[in-house]
Every structure is written in structure tokens, then in C-alpha cells.
Design an enzyme around this catalytic site. Structure first.
Site, PDB file in Angstrom:
ATOM      1  N   ARG A  46      -2.347   8.997   1.317  1.00 40.13           N
ATOM      2  CA  ARG A  46      -2.624   7.660   0.793  1.00 40.13           C
ATOM      3  C   ARG A  46      -3.394   6.908   1.865  1.00 40.13           C
ATOM      4  O   ARG A  46      -3.614   7.406   2.963  1.00 40.13           O
ATOM      5  CB  ARG A  46      -1.354   6.931   0.319  1.00 40.13           C
ATOM      6  CG  ARG A  46      -0.060   7.248   0.988  1.00 40.13           C
ATOM      7  CD  ARG A  46       0.016   6.830   2.411  1.00 40.13           C
ATOM      8  NE  ARG A  46      -0.392   5.455   2.592  1.00 40.13           N
ATOM      9  CZ  ARG A  46      -0.785   4.924   3.724  1.00 40.13           C
ATOM     10  NH1 ARG A  46      -0.862   5.687   4.822  1.00 40.13           N
ATOM     11  NH2 ARG A  46      -1.133   3.657   3.839  1.00 40.13           N
ATOM     12  N   GLY A  47      -3.772   5.668   1.540  1.00 37.47           N
ATOM     13  CA  GLY A  47      -4.629   4.905   2.452  1.00 37.47           C
ATOM     14  C   GLY A  47      -6.071   5.124   2.001  1.00 37.47           C
ATOM     15  O   GLY A  47      -6.507   6.281   1.865  1.00 37.47           O
ATOM     16  N   ALA A  48      -6.793   4.022   1.767  1.00 35.36           N
ATOM     17  CA  ALA A  48      -8.105   4.118   1.113  1.00 35.36           C
ATOM     18  C   ALA A  48      -9.081   5.092   1.798  1.00 35.36           C
ATOM     19  O   ALA A  48      -9.622   5.993   1.145  1.00 35.36           O
ATOM     20  CB  ALA A  48      -8.698   2.722   0.985  1.00 35.36           C
ATOM     21  N   ARG A  89      -6.890   7.142  -8.041  1.00 37.71           N
ATOM     22  CA  ARG A  89      -6.315   5.839  -7.684  1.00 37.71           C
ATOM     23  C   ARG A  89      -7.427   4.799  -7.832  1.00 37.71           C
ATOM     24  O   ARG A  89      -8.412   4.827  -7.088  1.00 37.71           O
ATOM     25  CB  ARG A  89      -5.728   5.860  -6.266  1.00 37.71           C
ATOM     26  CG  ARG A  89      -4.531   6.822  -6.165  1.00 37.71           C
ATOM     27  CD  ARG A  89      -3.682   6.554  -4.954  1.00 37.71           C
ATOM     28  NE  ARG A  89      -2.934   5.307  -5.059  1.00 37.71           N
ATOM     29  CZ  ARG A  89      -2.334   4.735  -4.022  1.00 37.71           C
ATOM     30  NH1 ARG A  89      -2.421   5.276  -2.829  1.00 37.71           N
ATOM     31  NH2 ARG A  89      -1.661   3.615  -4.172  1.00 37.71           N
ATOM     32  N   GLN A 196       5.638   2.092   3.445  1.00 36.57           N
ATOM     33  CA  GLN A 196       4.615   2.620   4.348  1.00 36.57           C
ATOM     34  C   GLN A 196       4.755   2.017   5.754  1.00 36.57           C
ATOM     35  O   GLN A 196       4.399   2.664   6.738  1.00 36.57           O
ATOM     36  CB  GLN A 196       3.201   2.302   3.826  1.00 36.57           C
ATOM     37  CG  GLN A 196       2.798   3.065   2.584  1.00 36.57           C
ATOM     38  CD  GLN A 196       3.079   2.264   1.328  1.00 36.57           C
ATOM     39  OE1 GLN A 196       4.013   1.471   1.275  1.00 36.57           O
ATOM     40  NE2 GLN A 196       2.293   2.473   0.304  1.00 36.57           N
ATOM     41  N   ASP A 237      -8.279  -2.083   0.540  1.00 38.80           N
ATOM     42  CA  ASP A 237      -8.638  -0.985  -0.371  1.00 38.80           C
ATOM     43  C   ASP A 237      -9.980  -1.227  -1.023  1.00 38.80           C
ATOM     44  O   ASP A 237     -10.639  -0.311  -1.486  1.00 38.80           O
ATOM     45  CB  ASP A 237      -7.574  -0.808  -1.448  1.00 38.80           C
ATOM     46  CG  ASP A 237      -6.435   0.023  -0.914  1.00 38.80           C
ATOM     47  OD1 ASP A 237      -5.668  -0.503  -0.089  1.00 38.80           O
ATOM     48  OD2 ASP A 237      -6.359   1.217  -1.269  1.00 38.80           O
ATOM     49  N   ASN A 247      -5.512  -5.359  -1.131  1.00 37.44           N
ATOM     50  CA  ASN A 247      -4.726  -4.540  -0.201  1.00 37.44           C
ATOM     51  C   ASN A 247      -3.308  -4.433  -0.750  1.00 37.44           C
ATOM     52  O   ASN A 247      -2.976  -5.026  -1.790  1.00 37.44           O
ATOM     53  CB  ASN A 247      -4.745  -5.163   1.206  1.00 37.44           C
ATOM     54  CG  ASN A 247      -4.192  -4.208   2.258  1.00 37.44           C
ATOM     55  OD1 ASN A 247      -4.600  -3.047   2.312  1.00 37.44           O
ATOM     56  ND2 ASN A 247      -3.278  -4.665   3.077  1.00 37.44           N
ATOM     57  N   LYS A 248      -2.484  -3.688  -0.056  1.00 35.36           N
ATOM     58  CA  LYS A 248      -1.108  -3.421  -0.507  1.00 35.36           C
ATOM     59  C   LYS A 248      -0.413  -4.694  -0.978  1.00 35.36           C
ATOM     60  O   LYS A 248      -0.515  -5.741  -0.337  1.00 35.36           O
ATOM     61  CB  LYS A 248      -0.349  -2.772   0.659  1.00 35.36           C
ATOM     62  CG  LYS A 248       1.101  -2.408   0.420  1.00 35.36           C
ATOM     63  CD  LYS A 248       1.338  -1.579  -0.830  1.00 35.36           C
ATOM     64  CE  LYS A 248       0.489  -0.341  -0.909  1.00 35.36           C
ATOM     65  NZ  LYS A 248       0.470   0.241  -2.286  1.00 35.36           N
TER      66      LYS A 248
HETATM   67  O1  MRU Z   1      -0.747   2.646  -1.632  1.00 34.74           O
HETATM   68  P1  MRU Z   1      -1.348   2.970  -0.303  1.00 34.74           P
HETATM   69  O2  MRU Z   1      -0.366   3.412   0.717  1.00 34.74           O
HETATM   70  O3  MRU Z   1      -2.520   3.919  -0.439  1.00 34.74           O
HETATM   71  O4  MRU Z   1      -1.952   1.590   0.187  1.00 34.74           O
HETATM   72  C1  MRU Z   1      -2.620   1.555   1.412  1.00 34.74           C
HETATM   73  C2  MRU Z   1      -3.075   0.212   1.806  1.00 34.74           C
HETATM   74  O5  MRU Z   1      -2.889  -0.756   1.128  1.00 34.74           O
HETATM   75  C3  MRU Z   1      -3.858   0.139   3.086  1.00 34.74           C
HETATM   76  O6  MRU Z   1      -3.652  -1.074   3.726  1.00 34.74           O
HETATM   77  C4  MRU Z   1      -5.362   0.295   2.763  1.00 34.74           C
HETATM   78  O7  MRU Z   1      -5.580   1.427   1.983  1.00 34.74           O
HETATM   79  C5  MRU Z   1      -6.180   0.385   3.987  1.00 34.74           C
HETATM   80  S1  MRU Z   1      -5.878   1.857   4.902  1.00 34.74           S
HETATM   81  C6  MRU Z   1      -6.883   1.882   6.236  1.00 34.74           C
END
Ligand code: MRU
Length: 351
Positions: A46-48, A89, A196, A237, A247-248
Site C-alpha cells: 500500500r502507499g501511493a 485502488r 498504518q 495519494d 490522503n489517508k
Molecule cells: O491506504 P494506504 O495505506 O495505501 O494509504 C496510504 C496513504 O494515505 C499515504 O499517506 C499516501 O499513499 C502517501 S505514501 C507516500
């Protein structure tokens, strides 16, 4: 960080299973695009930026599965694998961005020899991966330069090495600022429902020996009101042309709190997270995940049987709450007005 988020070897993508962290280090082996798409959907990775890189390798492996080599079949196949990966996603624009890059190369090489097609595509996926690390290091240097004194910073979710090809965006800044002697402590939001912060960010900080405090998602206001937080740094994201940032879930609330307490609120992201085609955050699709992810923690229900739960995985922070957006191309301030043709080329920047 020693543990790699993913690596590609002998035509297979090895993905660190983030669902098991911090307790177990295990890699999931993916040898085709469907397995990669599944790993992204299930949040094994996960993470963009990280899912963008994984999608690029997934695309390459998907390309290898095309049985017939005539141009028409290949183009149809390219579209199909692109669609599967892009649908994983919806909020993180990096997946669509990486898939578009791969599709462009794939469509250009259709008709060349098989070896050349393979080489060009693998090299594009490797570039996407390596460029991400390079961008993160630049973001780290630009971001760290914003700190004048030894600071307490708060971060949300995980925007670290685990969320990228390596090093991290928000956490990359924290890494670099710590190295430069500018971090006292990091306040880490646990980040319900996926945790996370508690599972991943705390683990990365521990590995790097950076001092941190784990707090629950309802504690930031308390610490901000006591003057104990000097800055908030988060990842993104997707950032739209006007500087709104998805973002999250929970990021928006932090931004509002930070504004009220006059605390700088920074968003760190590579330019691959900027969606120049969207005018404002209202146009960003917000991923709705399974309510069970809210109701269960570690496989245990925490609510009455059948409790109706909601789970938007992201929220949008309007540009007016963002002090600066830190990219590999520099630090941007309001009005953001992102325009692909006006972004400075990265080569101009001396670090
Ligand atoms: O649902 P996730 O864990 O993929 O969400 C991740 C985030 O919101 C991060 O802050 C974002 O992707 C940036 S990662 C460098």
C-alpha cells in the site's frame, strides 16, 4: 531501511507483506499481473508510490503472458492488463500514472522483436522504481531545509519507505531532518482502521532509531493545544491542480486542527502524485473499503454483531489548509496552480 518494500528478480515481483508487519517479515511472490493487482487491492502492499511501482512491474509480467504476437491481439492485451491494474485502488493516482507510462511504451514497441519489447518494458518499470527513490530523496532534502530548530513533528498513516520504492515522502523528510539534527520526536498517529501508523510508521522509526511516540487518532488536538507539536507532515495519494490533497482518512481533521493552532501543515509527494487533469479535490474518487475493516481489529470484532460501519479510506484536505507542498521539484506555496508545463524541470535543482 534494510527491509525492501519490493524487489524484482527473475521475472517475479517479491512484495513485502505489510499485513503481517511489524510481527513477521514475509514476501509474497507475484509472477503475473493478476497476483499483483490482488496484492494491491488486499493492501499487502500500500502507499501511493509503492503501488504505482508494483503496478508497473505487474504490467510488465502481464505483457509477458500475451500468447499471440500479432499487433491487434497485443494492443487488446495491453489495454486489458492496464484496466485490471488501474482498477485496483481508485484514489491513488500513481497507479494510473504508472500504468499509462507502461502502456505508452508497450504500444510503441508493438511490432518490434520480442527481446526488444521485453527489454524496453522492463527498463521502463525499473525507471519508475528508481526514479521514485530519487524523487523521495530530493523531497527529503527540500523538506528538511524548512526546519529551523529541533522540532516535534506529527505524521499520519505511513508515508515512509514502505509506502514507496524506498526512503519515503513525509517520512523521508523526517529521516533527512533527523540526520540533520532537526528532529526531537515524531508523534505517530495510530491511523485507524488499518493502523498504518502503529504498525508501519512506528516500525520504520524504530528501525532508524528515530525517537517517536505512538498516539491514538484522538490525541493530536491535546498535544497541539499544549504547544507540543511544531509541524505536521503527511503524504498524499493525489493532489489536484489547485493544491487540494487526498490522503489517508483523518488527514483533513489534522489540517483543520493545525490551522487553528497555527502549526505548519506540510504535504509531501512526488510529482507523480499530482493529477493535472483534475481542477479540485471534489473530482477525486474516494475509495470506500469494506466496513469489516472498521469493525474488526486483528480478526476480533470490537462492535455489536451486525454493527453498520462506514469506511471511506481517504479524505481531501483543501489547499487553504496546506502551508506548503513539498515535491522533488521544490517547495510550493499557495496559490498552487499546478500546471505540468510550468513545473520546473528537476535537473535545475541543486541539493
Ligand atoms: O491506504 P494506504 O495505506 O495505501 O494509504 C496510504 C496513504 O494515505 C499515504 O499517506 C499516501 O499513499 C502517501 S505514501 C507516500
Amino acid at each position: 531501511m534494510k527491509t525492501r518494500t519490493m524487489y524484482f528478480k527473475s521475472n517475479k515481483l517479491y512484495i513485502l507483506d505489510q499485513k503481517n508487519l511489524p510481527h513477521k517479515i514475509r514476501y509474497v511472490v507475484c509472477d503475473n499481473h493478476k497476483k499483483v493487482a490482488n496484492a494491491i487491492k488486499e493492501m499487502v502492499i500500500r502507499g501511493a508510490p509503492a503501488i504505482g511501482c508494483a503496478a508497473a512491474y505487474g504490467f510488465y509480467m502481464g505483457f509477458l503472458t500475451c500468447k499471440k504476437k500479432d499487433a491487434r491481439t497485443m494492443r487488446e492485451h495491453i489495454k486489458k492488463i492496464g484496466d485490471i491494474l488501474a482498477a485496483t485502488r481508485p484514489t491513488a493516482v500513481n497507479v494510473a500514472w504508472a500504468v499509462e507510462r507502461m502502456k505508452m511504451v508497450a504500444n510503441n514497441v508493438v511490432g518490434s522483436g520480442i527481446t526488444e519489447m521485453r527489454e524496453k518494458l522492463l527498463s521502463e518499470a525499473n525507471d519508475i522504481f528508481n526514479e521514485d527513490i530519487a524523487m523521495n530523496k530530493k523531497i527529503g532534502a527540500f523538506g528538511a531545509a524548512l526546519f529551523r530548530k529541533k522540532s516535534n513533528v506529527l505524521t499520519h498513516c505511513n508515508a515512509g519507505a514502505l509506502a514507496t520504492a524506498g526512503y519515503g515522502t513525509a517520512l523521508g523528510i523526517i529521516r533527512r531532518a533527523f540526520k540533520d539534527g532537526k528532529i526531537k520526536s515524531v508523534f505517530v498517529d495510530e491511523t485507524r482502521p488499518y493502523l498504518q501508523g502503529a504498525r508501519l510508521t512506528a516500525w520504520e522509526l524504530k528501525e532508524e532509531k528515530i525517537p517517536y511516540f505512538l498516539i491514538t487518532d484522538n490525541m493530536p488536538g491535546y498535544y497541539m493545544s499544549r504547544g507540543e507539536i511544531d509541524a505536521v507532515i503527511v503524504g498524499a495519494d493525489r493532489i489536484t491542480a489547485n493544491g487540494d490533497a487526498a490522503n489517508k482518512i483523518g488527514t483533513y481533521a489534522l489540517a483543520v486542527l493545525a490551522k487553528y493552532h497555527r502549526i505548519p501543515f506540510y504535504v509531501a509527494a512526488p510529482s507523480s502524485s499530482i493529477d493535472f487533469s483534475k481542477k479540485s479535490g471534489k473530482e477525486i474518487p474516494i475509495e470506500q473499503r469494506a466496513p469489516e475493516e472498521v469493525v474488526y481489529i486483528g480478526g476480533k470484532s470490537i462492535a455489536p454483531v451486525g454493527a453498520p460501519a462506514l469506511h471511506p479510506a481517504f479524505d481531501v484536505t483543501p489547499a487553504k489548509f496546506i502551508t506548503a507542498i513539498i515535491t522533488e521539484k521544490g517547495v510550493f506555496h499557495r496559490p498552487y496552480n499546478f500546471n505540468i508545463t510550468r513545473l520546473p524541470a528537476v535537473d535545475f535543482i541543486e541539493l
